[in-house]
Design an enzyme around this catalytic site. Structure first.
Site, PDB file in Angstrom:
ATOM      1  N   LYS A  18       0.833  -1.213   0.000  1.00 52.42           N
ATOM      2  CA  LYS A  18       0.000   0.000   0.000  1.00 52.42           C
ATOM      3  C   LYS A  18       0.865   1.260   0.000  1.00 52.42           C
ATOM      4  O   LYS A  18       0.541   2.248  -0.653  1.00 52.42           O
ATOM      5  CB  LYS A  18      -0.893  -0.051   1.245  1.00 52.42           C
ATOM      6  CG  LYS A  18      -1.915   1.027   1.351  1.00 52.42           C
ATOM      7  CD  LYS A  18      -2.981   0.644   2.367  1.00 52.42           C
ATOM      8  CE  LYS A  18      -2.387   0.358   3.726  1.00 52.42           C
ATOM      9  NZ  LYS A  18      -2.541   1.409   4.692  1.00 52.42           N
ATOM     10  N   ARG A  91     -11.074   2.787   9.856  1.00 55.15           N
ATOM     11  CA  ARG A  91     -10.796   1.402  10.260  1.00 55.15           C
ATOM     12  C   ARG A  91     -12.061   0.750  10.810  1.00 55.15           C
ATOM     13  O   ARG A  91     -12.065  -0.449  11.059  1.00 55.15           O
ATOM     14  CB  ARG A  91      -9.711   1.383  11.341  1.00 55.15           C
ATOM     15  CG  ARG A  91      -8.298   1.720  10.788  1.00 55.15           C
ATOM     16  CD  ARG A  91      -7.334   0.676  11.097  1.00 55.15           C
ATOM     17  NE  ARG A  91      -6.003   0.708  11.551  1.00 55.15           N
ATOM     18  CZ  ARG A  91      -4.952   1.393  11.203  1.00 55.15           C
ATOM     19  NH1 ARG A  91      -5.044   2.404  10.410  1.00 55.15           N
ATOM     20  NH2 ARG A  91      -3.779   1.120  11.661  1.00 55.15           N
ATOM     21  N   ARG A 125      12.234 -12.620   5.528  1.00 56.06           N
ATOM     22  CA  ARG A 125      13.125 -11.534   5.965  1.00 56.06           C
ATOM     23  C   ARG A 125      13.943 -11.929   7.187  1.00 56.06           C
ATOM     24  O   ARG A 125      13.406 -12.418   8.173  1.00 56.06           O
ATOM     25  CB  ARG A 125      12.268 -10.334   6.412  1.00 56.06           C
ATOM     26  CG  ARG A 125      11.926  -9.414   5.288  1.00 56.06           C
ATOM     27  CD  ARG A 125      11.384  -8.155   5.900  1.00 56.06           C
ATOM     28  NE  ARG A 125      10.275  -7.628   5.151  1.00 56.06           N
ATOM     29  CZ  ARG A 125       9.266  -6.966   5.672  1.00 56.06           C
ATOM     30  NH1 ARG A 125       9.197  -6.753   6.966  1.00 56.06           N
ATOM     31  NH2 ARG A 125       8.320  -6.507   4.911  1.00 56.06           N
ATOM     32  N   ARG A 158      12.832 -11.153  13.073  1.00 59.52           N
ATOM     33  CA  ARG A 158      12.087 -10.327  14.031  1.00 59.52           C
ATOM     34  C   ARG A 158      10.740 -10.989  14.308  1.00 59.52           C
ATOM     35  O   ARG A 158      10.158 -11.617  13.415  1.00 59.52           O
ATOM     36  CB  ARG A 158      11.825  -8.932  13.440  1.00 59.52           C
ATOM     37  CG  ARG A 158      13.075  -8.104  13.180  1.00 59.52           C
ATOM     38  CD  ARG A 158      12.695  -6.705  12.747  1.00 59.52           C
ATOM     39  NE  ARG A 158      11.454  -6.718  11.966  1.00 59.52           N
ATOM     40  CZ  ARG A 158      10.626  -5.690  11.842  1.00 59.52           C
ATOM     41  NH1 ARG A 158      10.897  -4.547  12.419  1.00 59.52           N
ATOM     42  NH2 ARG A 158       9.531  -5.774  11.118  1.00 59.52           N
ATOM     43  N   ARG A 169      -1.865 -11.027  12.273  1.00 60.30           N
ATOM     44  CA  ARG A 169      -2.146  -9.641  11.872  1.00 60.30           C
ATOM     45  C   ARG A 169      -3.095  -9.581  10.669  1.00 60.30           C
ATOM     46  O   ARG A 169      -3.984  -8.738  10.598  1.00 60.30           O
ATOM     47  CB  ARG A 169      -0.838  -8.909  11.522  1.00 60.30           C
ATOM     48  CG  ARG A 169      -0.113  -8.339  12.713  1.00 60.30           C
ATOM     49  CD  ARG A 169       0.546  -7.009  12.396  1.00 60.30           C
ATOM     50  NE  ARG A 169       1.352  -7.043  11.177  1.00 60.30           N
ATOM     51  CZ  ARG A 169       2.641  -7.374  11.155  1.00 60.30           C
ATOM     52  NH1 ARG A 169       3.273  -7.690  12.271  1.00 60.30           N
ATOM     53  NH2 ARG A 169       3.307  -7.367  10.028  1.00 60.30           N
TER      54      ARG A 169
END
Ligand code: AMP
Length: 225
Positions: A18, A91, A125, A158, A169
């Site tokens: 985005k 939201r 990652r 992470r 999420r």
């Protein structure tokens, strides 16, 4: 002649690109980008009443209450005399309803990237924490797997990049966002862009906006940003 401001919203799950698509829109259409997260962070930094009211919710990982958010965002949008693209707001359905009453939105663009693709992209990652160097097992692998190229120290994943975190999420995003998307779908202003990558989606976004933003709107507002 009174010019009509072009009002747009961009939505998309975390990791959907985005940010990339928004910055291309800003560049090609000279439209002002407003991110609710950035606005909140600046309010907190400046210790405004809204910033103070919002801080504890953000720190706890919760949504800021609708009344605080709506007043803040409408307050930012209302004085604008140029085309805008809103990101991170609304939201919730009450936020969407009040926004639509006060600032009738022209288009809502939603980026629909399959969850699987987002998860695969993020979970690859690996980070070298002391330097902040980021690698990707597929797109930018270290010379030796699991090891920083410069120092030879181990790379870490992470928590935010772990598959289960990304999955959680994404689920939370869709649960929260689906009713907002339905609200805009009912109003027939929702435009969905499906694809795997920003580069694949971008030409469609560009073409769509070219049909929506009139040449007058574009040139008249060019000098304002
Ligand atoms: P973001 O940078 O968009 O992830 O926003 C950072 C934090 O600000 C979020 O985790 C929320 O606590 C808060 N926030 C941003 N936008 C909104 C919104 N539209 N409604 C409620 N809280 C928001």
């Amino acid at each position: 002649m009174t010019l009509k401001i072009f009002r747009a919203i961009i939505m998309g799950p975390p990791g959907s690109g985005k940010g990339t698509v928004s910055s291309r829109i800003v560049k090609d259409f000279n439209i002002k980008h407003l991110s609710s997260g950035d606005i909140l962070r600046s309010q907190i930094l400046n210790k405004t009443a809204a910033g103070m009211a919002a801080k504890k919710y953000i720190d706890e990982g919760n949504l800021v209450p609708d009344d605080v958010m709506v007043n803040l965002i409408i307050g930012e949008l209302h004085p604008l005399k140029q085309n805008w693209l809103l990101d991170g707001f609304p939201r919730t359905v009450p936020q969407a309803e009040t926004l639509y009453q006060k600032e009738p939105v022209d288009v809502v663009m939603t980026l629909n990237i399959p969850d699987k693709i987002i998860i695969n992209r993020i979970k690859g990652r690996w980070t070298h924490a002391p330097s902040g160097r980021i690698y990707h097992t597929e797109f930018n692998p270290p010379k030796v797997p699991g090891v920083d190229d410069v120092t030879g120290e181990p790379l870490l994943q992470r928590d935010d990049d772990k598959e289960e975190t990304v999955n959680r999420r994404l689920q939370a995003y869709w649960k929260l966002t689906q009713p907002v998307l339905d609200f805009y779908r009912e109003l027939s202003i929702l435009e969905e862009f499906k694809g795997k990558y920003s580069n694949e989606i971008w030409p469609h976004v560009h073409k769509f906006l070219s049909t929506k933003i009139t040449p007058t709107q574009y040139t008249e507002y060019k000098g304002f940003s």
